[in-house]
Design a protein around this motif. Structure first.
Motif, PDB file in Angstrom:
ATOM      1  N   UNK A   1       0.445  -1.262   0.169  1.00 34.30           N
ATOM      2  CA  UNK A   1       0.087  -0.006   0.030  1.00 34.30           C
ATOM      3  C   UNK A   1       0.939   1.222  -0.046  1.00 34.30           C
ATOM      4  N   UNK A   2       0.691   2.189  -0.654  1.00 32.16           N
ATOM      5  CA  UNK A   2       1.407   3.501  -0.767  1.00 32.16           C
ATOM      6  C   UNK A   2       0.198   4.288  -0.444  1.00 32.16           C
ATOM      7  N   UNK A   3       0.696   5.477   0.472  1.00 34.22           N
ATOM      8  CA  UNK A   3       0.153   5.959   1.148  1.00 34.22           C
ATOM      9  C   UNK A   3       0.061   8.019   0.350  1.00 34.22           C
ATOM     10  N   UNK A   4      -0.668   8.392  -0.030  1.00 29.89           N
ATOM     11  CA  UNK A   4      -0.818   9.825  -0.944  1.00 29.89           C
ATOM     12  C   UNK A   4       0.237  10.911   0.482  1.00 29.89           C
ATOM     13  N   UNK A   9       6.619   7.387   1.280  1.00 29.79           N
ATOM     14  CA  UNK A   9       6.473   6.539  -0.342  1.00 29.79           C
ATOM     15  C   UNK A   9       6.651   7.586  -1.814  1.00 29.79           C
ATOM     16  N   UNK A  10       6.545   9.083  -1.639  1.00 27.22           N
ATOM     17  CA  UNK A  10       7.059   9.911  -2.748  1.00 27.22           C
ATOM     18  C   UNK A  10       8.012   9.521  -2.768  1.00 27.22           C
ATOM     19  N   UNK A  26      11.714  -4.118  -3.733  1.00 31.27           N
ATOM     20  CA  UNK A  26      11.130  -3.945  -2.653  1.00 31.27           C
ATOM     21  C   UNK A  26      11.180  -2.356  -1.950  1.00 31.27           C
ATOM     22  N   UNK A  27      12.842  -1.827  -1.944  1.00 31.45           N
ATOM     23  CA  UNK A  27      13.249  -0.800  -0.470  1.00 31.45           C
ATOM     24  C   UNK A  27      13.955   0.132  -2.055  1.00 31.45           C
ATOM     25  N   UNK A  47       7.008  -0.663   0.335  1.00 30.31           N
ATOM     26  CA  UNK A  47       4.904  -0.568   0.729  1.00 30.31           C
ATOM     27  C   UNK A  47       5.205   0.268   2.123  1.00 30.31           C
ATOM     28  N   UNK A  48       4.263   0.639   2.758  1.00 35.68           N
ATOM     29  CA  UNK A  48       4.048   1.772   3.387  1.00 35.68           C
ATOM     30  C   UNK A  48       3.796   0.458   4.520  1.00 35.68           C
TER      31      UNK A  48
END
Ligand code: AMP
Ligand code: ZN
Length: 139
Positions: A1-4, A9-10, A26-27, A47-48
């Motif tokens: 999951x990515x958080x806006x 995440x960005x 992954x990293x 991933x978040x």
């Protein structure tokens, strides 16, 4: 999951530029923008996860395996005297970016980095009880 609304995440996705040292599926491994010492690196999962409590075992295993490789590369390049690996969870623990990240902080003779704490005496019976209580909760 990515958080806006999450800066890491960005950065991990490459939407915000960073000094990337290494990247896997992954990293992303980057230089910290405000380093505690020369070569301070962050390993960020793509991933978040807010913190360690949310991270799955597979990601955690890959993370530490990568950390050993990064540590050796850092040591070869920076020739530091020691290395602290720090990972903050929660505001009280010093976390300011709420997307899991592992700090790798090179240590040099005479640097002013401080990751120490005061040691307290422990009571043997209490320690024994506590060890058993935590053990019961590990699946
Ligand atoms: P923590 O206090 O454990 O949450 O650590 C957050 C770290 O992220 C700090 O060491 C910051 O210097 C670093 N940081 C914040 N924004 C950026 C960024 N845009 N690029 C690289 N490092 C960053
Ligand atoms: Zn995030």
């Amino acid at each position: 999951m990515i958080k806006d609304d999450c800066i890491f995440c960005k950065i991990a996705k490459g939407d915000i530029p960073s000094n990337t040292v290494y990247e896997t599926s992954d990293f992303r491994v980057i230089l910290d923008i405000s380093p505690a010492s020369k070569g301070h690196i962050l390993i960020i999962p793509k991933e978040h996860f807010d913190n360690i409590f949310e991270m799955d075992a597979d990601t955690a295993a890959k993370l530490f395996s990568l950390a050993t490789e990064v540590a050796r590369a850092m040591k070869a390049e920076l020739n530091f005297d020691g290395l602290n690996i720090v990972q903050n969870n929660g505001e009280i623990a010093g976390q300011t970016v709420f997307h899991f990240h592992l700090h790798m902080i090179p240590r040099y003779e005479g640097d002013e980095v401080n990751v120490t704490w005061k040691q307290h005496e422990s009571v043997p019976e209490e320690q024994e009880k506590l060890a058993k209580a935590i053990k019961k909760r590990i699946q």
